[in-house]
Design a protein around this motif. Structure first.
Motif, PDB file in Angstrom:
ATOM      1  N   UNK A  39      29.625  35.720  26.671  1.00 11.70           N
ATOM      2  CA  UNK A  39      29.336  34.950  25.470  1.00 11.70           C
ATOM      3  C   UNK A  39      28.085  35.372  24.729  1.00 11.70           C
ATOM      4  N   UNK A  40      27.420  36.434  25.179  1.00 11.73           N
ATOM      5  CA  UNK A  40      26.191  36.878  24.530  1.00 11.73           C
ATOM      6  C   UNK A  40      26.533  37.641  23.254  1.00 11.73           C
ATOM      7  N   UNK A  41      25.953  37.220  22.153  1.00 16.93           N
ATOM      8  CA  UNK A  41      26.115  37.934  20.892  1.00 16.93           C
ATOM      9  C   UNK A  41      24.785  38.529  20.433  1.00 16.93           C
ATOM     10  N   UNK A  42      23.687  37.863  20.764  1.00 13.79           N
ATOM     11  CA  UNK A  42      22.354  38.409  20.504  1.00 13.79           C
ATOM     12  C   UNK A  42      21.607  38.483  21.830  1.00 13.79           C
ATOM     13  N   UNK A  43      20.992  39.638  22.049  1.00  9.19           N
ATOM     14  CA  UNK A  43      20.346  39.921  23.328  1.00  9.19           C
ATOM     15  C   UNK A  43      18.913  40.380  23.086  1.00  9.19           C
ATOM     16  N   UNK A  44      17.971  39.749  23.774  1.00 12.02           N
ATOM     17  CA  UNK A  44      16.579  40.192  23.736  1.00 12.02           C
ATOM     18  C   UNK A  44      16.182  40.688  25.109  1.00 12.02           C
ATOM     19  N   UNK A  45      15.649  41.912  25.150  1.00 15.10           N
ATOM     20  CA  UNK A  45      15.140  42.508  26.384  1.00 15.10           C
ATOM     21  C   UNK A  45      13.638  42.709  26.263  1.00 15.10           C
ATOM     22  N   UNK A  46      12.906  42.218  27.228  1.00 16.75           N
ATOM     23  CA  UNK A  46      11.476  42.512  27.371  1.00 16.75           C
ATOM     24  C   UNK A  46      11.318  43.253  28.684  1.00 16.75           C
ATOM     25  N   UNK A  47      10.925  44.529  28.610  1.00 18.57           N
ATOM     26  CA  UNK A  47      10.946  45.393  29.774  1.00 18.57           C
ATOM     27  C   UNK A  47       9.574  46.006  30.001  1.00 18.57           C
ATOM     28  N   UNK A  48       9.092  45.918  31.229  1.00 20.06           N
ATOM     29  CA  UNK A  48       7.843  46.585  31.626  1.00 20.06           C
ATOM     30  C   UNK A  48       8.183  48.055  31.877  1.00 20.06           C
ATOM     31  N   UNK A  53       2.959  51.262  30.164  1.00 17.94           N
ATOM     32  CA  UNK A  53       2.502  51.549  31.527  1.00 17.94           C
ATOM     33  C   UNK A  53       0.998  51.353  31.698  1.00 17.94           C
ATOM     34  N   UNK A  54       0.222  51.564  30.635  1.00 16.28           N
ATOM     35  CA  UNK A  54      -1.236  51.477  30.743  1.00 16.28           C
ATOM     36  C   UNK A  54      -1.785  50.097  30.400  1.00 16.28           C
ATOM     37  N   UNK A  55      -0.921  49.135  30.122  1.00 13.09           N
ATOM     38  CA  UNK A  55      -1.376  47.796  29.753  1.00 13.09           C
ATOM     39  C   UNK A  55      -1.748  46.985  30.995  1.00 13.09           C
ATOM     40  N   UNK A  56      -2.561  45.943  30.781  1.00 17.16           N
ATOM     41  CA  UNK A  56      -2.966  45.054  31.870  1.00 17.16           C
ATOM     42  C   UNK A  56      -1.788  44.208  32.316  1.00 17.16           C
ATOM     43  N   UNK A  57      -1.687  44.001  33.645  1.00 14.59           N
ATOM     44  CA  UNK A  57      -0.655  43.136  34.207  1.00 14.59           C
ATOM     45  C   UNK A  57      -1.228  42.480  35.469  1.00 14.59           C
ATOM     46  N   UNK A  58      -0.795  41.269  35.740  1.00 11.68           N
ATOM     47  CA  UNK A  58      -1.180  40.582  36.967  1.00 11.68           C
ATOM     48  C   UNK A  58      -0.203  39.442  37.193  1.00 11.68           C
ATOM     49  N   UNK A  59      -0.250  38.849  38.400  1.00 10.33           N
ATOM     50  CA  UNK A  59       0.682  37.765  38.650  1.00 10.33           C
ATOM     51  C   UNK A  59       0.551  37.111  39.997  1.00 10.33           C
ATOM     52  N   UNK A  60       1.241  35.988  40.134  1.00 15.52           N
ATOM     53  CA  UNK A  60       1.262  35.192  41.352  1.00 15.52           C
ATOM     54  C   UNK A  60       2.480  35.487  42.219  1.00 15.52           C
ATOM     55  N   UNK A  61       3.538  36.025  41.627  1.00 16.94           N
ATOM     56  CA  UNK A  61       4.721  36.332  42.411  1.00 16.94           C
ATOM     57  C   UNK A  61       4.420  37.454  43.408  1.00 16.94           C
ATOM     58  N   UNK A  62       5.112  37.426  44.545  1.00 20.14           N
ATOM     59  CA  UNK A  62       4.912  38.450  45.569  1.00 20.14           C
ATOM     60  C   UNK A  62       5.248  39.836  45.033  1.00 20.14           C
ATOM     61  N   UNK A  63       6.298  39.920  44.217  1.00 20.80           N
ATOM     62  CA  UNK A  63       6.660  41.156  43.538  1.00 20.80           C
ATOM     63  C   UNK A  63       6.577  40.903  42.029  1.00 20.80           C
ATOM     64  N   UNK A  64       6.154  41.901  41.260  1.00 19.90           N
ATOM     65  CA  UNK A  64       6.025  41.674  39.813  1.00 19.90           C
ATOM     66  C   UNK A  64       7.371  41.564  39.117  1.00 19.90           C
ATOM     67  N   UNK A  65       7.416  40.712  38.117  1.00 19.03           N
ATOM     68  CA  UNK A  65       8.588  40.635  37.241  1.00 19.03           C
ATOM     69  C   UNK A  65       8.659  41.933  36.450  1.00 19.03           C
ATOM     70  N   UNK A  66       9.849  42.549  36.413  1.00 14.10           N
ATOM     71  CA  UNK A  66       9.985  43.827  35.722  1.00 14.10           C
ATOM     72  C   UNK A  66      10.647  43.707  34.354  1.00 14.10           C
ATOM     73  N   UNK A  67      11.353  42.600  34.125  1.00 16.64           N
ATOM     74  CA  UNK A  67      12.009  42.418  32.830  1.00 16.64           C
ATOM     75  C   UNK A  67      12.312  40.943  32.618  1.00 16.64           C
ATOM     76  N   UNK A  68      12.402  40.568  31.343  1.00 13.77           N
ATOM     77  CA  UNK A  68      12.783  39.215  30.940  1.00 13.77           C
ATOM     78  C   UNK A  68      13.906  39.359  29.915  1.00 13.77           C
ATOM     79  N   UNK A  69      15.008  38.678  30.149  1.00 11.45           N
ATOM     80  CA  UNK A  69      16.172  38.765  29.269  1.00 11.45           C
ATOM     81  C   UNK A  69      16.411  37.392  28.643  1.00 11.45           C
TER      82      UNK A  69
END
Length: 237
Positions: A39-48, A53-69
């Motif tokens: 049912x997806x007609x519009x898709x947004x991808x946010x991908x590390x 690669x040179x941007x700042x990143x940090x987090x609380x999860x044991x493994x980093x989130x690699x993408x948000x859809x």
């Protein structure tokens, strides 16, 4: 429109396609076809990916989130199943989207010329939800906009999980900055090369961030932003 957002782990943005191009599977026509069927007609991808690669990143999860859809008006269970083709773990959330600064958008699959930071927020236990949202939406948002070179600001309040065992989070925020902000703090904060102004902006911002508890228990995922209109059967217009 009903919006769902999915946090992905186990995506490999460093994988190489046969032609030498990076391919994390999220841009694949086969996946887009499965998402269209969901049912997806519009898709947004946010991908590390390699662009940030040179941007700042940090987090609380044991493994980093690699993408948000992000998807709209689609079957969340079917979307999560499709995303499971390219990600080891998929956690999905129903969200209430609030667009505080509309980013420029081209729904053609291209990468936006921006550093798209995605922040994953957790409400401090000592703050009631209504008070936390008031501080965030009413007090903090104007500070965030005036102390940074933000040209897109989309807040997503989590209203519930749409996948089993999803981590408990309260909001997902996307802020767009000039690409130069990956390496240049003045470009990121819009301080025009003035060190005193940079420190003033940082001080004002961090004091406001602390009032909503985002000075801790926060994940920051730098991403590239891709918007696509899907069409059967190839997944692209």
């Amino acid at each position: 429109m009903d919006k769902n957002m999915f946090l992905l782990w186990g995506v490999d943005p460093s994988a190489l396609h046969d032609d030498g191009l990076h391919d994390d599977g999220l841009h694949d026509d086969g996946l887009h076809g499965a998402l269209y069927a969901a049912g997806v007609r519009r898709l947004q991808l946010n991908v590390d990916d390699e662009h940030v690669a040179d941007a700042m990143r940090f987090g609380e999860f044991e493994e980093p989130v690699r993408a948000i859809v992000s998807t709209w008006d689609a079957d969340p269970a079917a979307v999560a199943a499709a995303l499971g083709q390219v990600a080891a773990t998929v956690h999905g959330y129903a969200v209430d989207e609030r667009r505080r600064l509309d980013p420029p958008e081209a729904w053609d699959g291209s990468r936006a010329d921006a550093l798209a930071n995605v922040a994953i927020l957790r409400r401090p236990q000592e703050l009631a939800r209504d008070e936390w949202i008031r501080r965030w939406m009413v007090e903090h948002t104007p500070v965030a906009i005036r102390t940074q070179a933000t040209f897109g600001y989309v807040q997503n309040v989590v209203t519930g999980a749409v996948t089993a065992a999803a981590h408990g989070i309260d909001a997902i925020v996307e802020e767009l900055f000039p690409s130069a902000g990956i390496a240049d703090m003045h470009a990121f904060y819009g301080s025009g090369g003035d060190d005193a102004e940079l420190h003033r902006r940082l001080g004002e911002l961090m004091a406001s961030v602390a009032r909503i508890g985002a000075d801790h228990d926060l994940d920051l995922v730098p991403t590239s932003r891709y918007l696509d209109e899907l069409d059967a059967p190839s997944g692209r217009t």
